[in-house]
Structure formats: structure tokens, C-alpha cells
Write an enzyme that holds these catalytic residues in place. Structure first.
Site, mmCIF file in Angstrom:
data_model
loop_
_atom_site.group_PDB
_atom_site.id
_atom_site.type_symbol
_atom_site.label_atom_id
_atom_site.label_comp_id
_atom_site.label_asym_id
_atom_site.label_seq_id
_atom_site.Cartn_x
_atom_site.Cartn_y
_atom_site.Cartn_z
ATOM 1 N N SER A 155 5.602 34.234 49.544
ATOM 2 C CA SER A 155 6.603 33.215 49.186
ATOM 3 C C SER A 155 7.260 32.547 50.384
ATOM 4 C CB SER A 155 7.676 33.823 48.284
ATOM 5 O OG SER A 155 7.178 34.021 46.983
ATOM 6 N N LYS A 158 6.776 28.850 50.480
ATOM 7 C CA LYS A 158 7.436 27.889 49.584
ATOM 8 C C LYS A 158 8.331 26.888 50.314
ATOM 9 C CE LYS A 158 7.097 31.010 45.653
ATOM 10 N NZ LYS A 158 7.773 32.033 44.840
ATOM 11 N N TYR A 287 -1.730 26.538 45.644
ATOM 12 C CA TYR A 287 -0.591 27.462 45.704
ATOM 13 C C TYR A 287 -1.053 28.867 46.108
ATOM 14 C CZ TYR A 287 3.228 30.430 44.047
ATOM 15 O OH TYR A 287 4.217 31.372 43.963
ATOM 16 N N TYR A 339 15.247 35.512 46.344
ATOM 17 C CA TYR A 339 15.088 35.871 44.936
ATOM 18 C C TYR A 339 16.459 36.044 44.266
ATOM 19 C CZ TYR A 339 10.285 36.749 46.521
ATOM 20 O OH TYR A 339 9.030 36.623 47.070
ATOM 21 N N VAL A 357 6.682 38.938 48.845
ATOM 22 C CA VAL A 357 6.420 40.269 48.306
ATOM 23 C C VAL A 357 5.443 41.084 49.154
ATOM 24 C CG1 VAL A 357 7.012 39.671 45.928
ATOM 25 C CG2 VAL A 357 4.650 39.339 46.734
#
Length: 450
Positions: A155, A158, A287, A339, A357
Site C-alpha cells: 500500500s 497508493k 494495481y 489504515y 501489509v
């Protein structure tokens, strides 16, 4: 200032062993930093050695050089002069490194947390893997632990994808499709926010939406290469192996990413992204691919330092991302990057950050630098246990740069890739003298207010 003080030998020449050590003590990898390549070339000489019936040529560091010759070399390399006069963003780098090492070692015995298993390709990591790296906005670097081990950035992709999309299609267009608010949900929740669009680009549903905006006219390989080249430009620097692609993790994500497929179809159904099923598959594959880019903590810390430097790579000087997109990236990382722990992180730590993660965390101190931490055991929020604890510990020390950015007493000069600037990412603005830069806190306040 006499920058040769303490470097001369008994004959008055500059002892280059002492000079080299000084660069390393101040966090500059003299022989790996291309900003100093011309400077280094003047300090070495070519020797030949005989072996196996032939002569091999190699370079060796000179023992010493005359003081006036050394001073001329330094005057012709402004960055070398800043190192030798200790005019870097972290002037007390030796003490800084000791405090970082102390916090790193304190977390080495941490045994809580679990390695993620919902992506099978990530379950191979060891509970004992633990690495950190720091890169300042002047390119002062350090790394500890398993810093050569590679992991997928997950992530952490992102905010980078968001910044690239903003520069490609414009910030306004991106935010017609995705919001700017924390969601209050898990990162893979299938839900939309105000205006029937994803809450923000740092959760799965938002990142998939942003991926749909990146060069839809290109084929899949071109689209990936467009993003991958930007990622490499963000991480470029100190002649270490930079980024790579982990095909095994990519295939694992593609084969097990049922929830992301569900998110994609939900977005199509809601009109958030347009296209056929094959177009949706291309978006999801991009992605998955970007989550499967592989790095070590050194490369991630350079990426973060590039963001701390307003989108301009601290080693190459390349403008990789615009100042406006970078500012917006950091704003979103501050409010949405960790998160469901994002609010508590902002309260306790106060730095823009993004976790993944795989156990990676990239934490940015605007105008100062970036920490990258990697430890696979995760807490219940999906953040690295050691990484979160380390950051809390390092900021709790409360001295110099190692403090919560909303603390008091935060003004000092900052140097960035050959130009001095004030703390609102005015990276292109040049001044005739040494201007005062606002450090992490005031930069962050201005960033959020804009």
C-alpha cells in the site's frame, strides 16, 4: 569558516583519510553519491598492478593533497563545501544516528504481531526481519538491520500512484473521482463516501479508482512502465540496487484478490470507473503490479526524502512530482495513511506516513527527510508493530529533529539539492544567502492549511 581544520597532517597537507571519514560521519556516502563524483575523481589516482601475466588498472585514494589544492576543489563543489562546513539539514548526524540505533535495538526484541497470510506470497517473511533506513533532504543516509532484504511495497504504492495521476490529469480531475476524507472503515471496505465516490485514494477502493485514470489510452505494459519509471526516479540515488518486480507476489495477488475484484465491479456498477470487463481487469492488474514492486528500506527512504524535498529527488535533482501534488500526497498521508490507526498516529506521531501489509512504513518529515521501516509482524490495524513502536520511541526522545512536529522551537535552515528555500515546498526558489527554513512542524501546518 576553515573547513580544513582538523584534516591536515604534520606537513600541512590535507589527510584524505580524515576527510573521507568526516563525510561518512555526517551521513554522506562519498563514493556512492553522484553529486560528489567529480570531487572524488580529483582525489584518486590510477595505479597498475601485475597479476596472472597482465596488468590491471585500478583507482586508489590519494594519501594527501596540498591544502590549497583541496580548498580549490571544495570551492568548486558547493555540496562538498556544505558537508565539510557542517551546513546540512541534520548537522549533528553522528548523535542523530546513535539515537536512531538505540531506538532500533530497543525494538529488536519485540515479538508481538502476526505476518499477513491473506496474500499467500507475503507469508514467507520471517518474524525476525527488522530493518530501518533514514535519508535526509540533503541525502544523509543510514541503514540498520536487514536493510538489504527486499519486500514488496504494497500500500505504500497508493500515495505514489495518486501523485502520478494528479500530475498526469490534474488534481481537480482526480478529486472528481475520489475524496479527501478518512473513511473510518477497513482499508478493503466496499463502500463509498460523500458524493458517491471513494473516501480517499489511500484505501483499496480509492487506489483502484485512481489507477483507472492513469493513461487509459496505453496498453497494459506501457501503463505499468509509465508508473514504474516514476517510482524509479523517486528512489534513484546512492548506487544501490533500486527497485524490481516480484512476479510471484503479483501472481499471488492476482489469484487471491477476490475482494479487490469485487471492489472493481462495485465501482463499475456505481459509475465511478468506466469500461468493459476487460478494461476493469487491466485496471486491477495495474494495481496488483504496483503493489508488487519490490524495494529495500534504503530505496523507500529515498522515495520518502524525495517527498520531503517537495517532489524533487535529493540525489539527482530531478523534478519527479510537482510541488502541488506532493503537498497533497503528504496531507493525505497525514490524515489517511495508516489504515484505521490514522487518527491515533496523527495524534501521537504527527507525521505523514504510509504503511503496507508487507510490514513497511514510510514516514516523512517535511523539509527534513524520511524514515523507512520494515518488519513483517503486523498489529490488528495492519501496521508493522516494530515500525509504529520505533517511530513513537524516536519522537519521544524529544531532542532536535527527533520530536513531534507540532512541538515548539522548530526553526532552522534547510538545504535542498543546491537551493535554499522556506518551508512550504518552494523547491525552485533560489536565494542569495543562507535563508532560514521552517522545519517539519511549520511545513506541515502550512501544507495542511493550503
Amino acid at each position: 569558516m576553515d573547513f580544513t581544520s582538523g584534516l591536515c597532517n604534520e606537513t600541512g597537507d590535507v589527510d584524505l583519510r580524515k576527510a573521507v571519514q568526516l563525510f561518512y560521519d555526517r551521513g554522506i556516502l562519498l563514493f556512492k553519491d553522484d553529486r560528489l563524483k567529480t570531487f572524488v575523481n580529483a582525489l584518486v589516482e590510477v595505479e597498475s598492478s601485475k597479476g596472472l601475466g597482465s596488468r590491471a588498472m585500478h583507482t586508489v585514494l590519494k594519501v594527501s593533497v596540498p591544502k590549497d589544492e583541496f580548498e580549490l576543489l571544495v570551492e568548486n563543489n558547493p555540496f562538498a563545501k556544505d558537508v565539510l562546513t557542517n551546513s546540512l539539514v541534520i548537522p549533528d548526524f553522528h548523535d542523530f544516528s546513535r539515537e536512531v540505533e538505540s531506538a532500533f535495538l530497543a525494538e529488536a526484541e519485540e515479538r508481538s504481531g502476526e505476518i499477513t497470510t491473506y496474500i499467500p506470497g507475503l507469508s514467507k517473511y520471517s518474524l525476525d526481519n527488522w530493518a530501518i533506513s533514514f535519508c535526509s533532504a540533503d541525502g544523509q543516509v543510514m541503514a540498520l538491520g536487514d536493510y538489504k532484504e527486499r519486500f514488496t511495497i504494497q500500500s505504500c504504492t497508493k500515495p505514489l500512484l495518486y501523485g502520478i495521476a494528479c500530475d498526469m490529469v490534474g488534481i481537480d480531475k482526480v478529486h472528481k473521482h475520489v475524496g479527501k476524507e478518512p473513511s473510518g472503515f477497513g482499508f478493503n471496505k466496499i463502500a463509498l463516501g460523500h458524493g458517491d465516490k471513494p473516501h480517499n485514494p489511500l484505501i483499496n477502493i480509492g487506489a483502484i479508482t485512481v489507477a483507472s485514470l492513469v493513461r487509459p489510452e496505453e496498453n497494459s505494459s506501457e501503463r505499468f512502465e509509465t508508473c514504474y519509471s516514476k517510482y524509479n526516479a523517486l528512489a534513484a540515488g546512492i548506487r544501490t540496487r533500486s527497485l524490481s518486480f516480484n512476479n510471484a507476489v503479483y501472481l499471488s495477488e492476482r489469484e487471491s484478490g477476490h475482494r479487490n475484484y469485487a471492489i472493481g465491479h462495485y465501482l463499475v456498477n456505481k459509475g465511478c470507473i468506466e469500461g468493459t470487463t476487460s478494461r476493469l481487469t487491466e485496471i486491477l492488474e495495474l494495481y496488483f503490479q504496483l503493489c508488487s514492486i519490490e524495494a529495500d528500506v534504503r530505496a523507500v527512504s529515498v522515495m520518502g526524502a524525495t517527498l520531503a524535498n517537495g517532489g524533487k529527488n535529493v540525489f539527482t535533482g530531478e523534478r519527479v512530482l510537482s510541488e502541488a501534488s506532493t503537498r497533497n500526497m503528504l496531507s493525505l498521508m497525514f490524515s489517511c495513511g495508516m489504515y484505521d490507526y490514522s487518527g491515533q498516529w496523527a495524534f501521537e506521531v504527527g507525521l505523514p506516513a504510509k504503511s503496507g501489509v508487507s510490514g513497511v512504513i514510510m514516514a516523512v518529515l517535511p523539509n527534513v527527510g524520511s524514515f523507512a521501516m520494515w518488519s513483517p509482524p503486523l498489529d490488528t490495524y495492519g501496521n508493522s508493530v516494530r515500525g509504529v513502536n520505533f517511530t513513537r520511541r524516536i519522537l519521544a526522545s524529544g531532542r532536535g529533529h527527533l520530536r513531534h512536529p507540532f512541538s515548539t522551537n522548530l526553526t532552522r535552515r534547510s538545504y535542498h539539492t543546491g537551493s535554499y528555500h522556506t518551508g512550504s515546498y518552494q523547491t525552485g526558489s533560489r536565494f542569495s544567502g543562507r535563508e532560514v527554513a521552517v522545519r517539519a512542524a511549520l511545513s506541515l501546518v502550512r501544507m495542511i492549511r493550503k
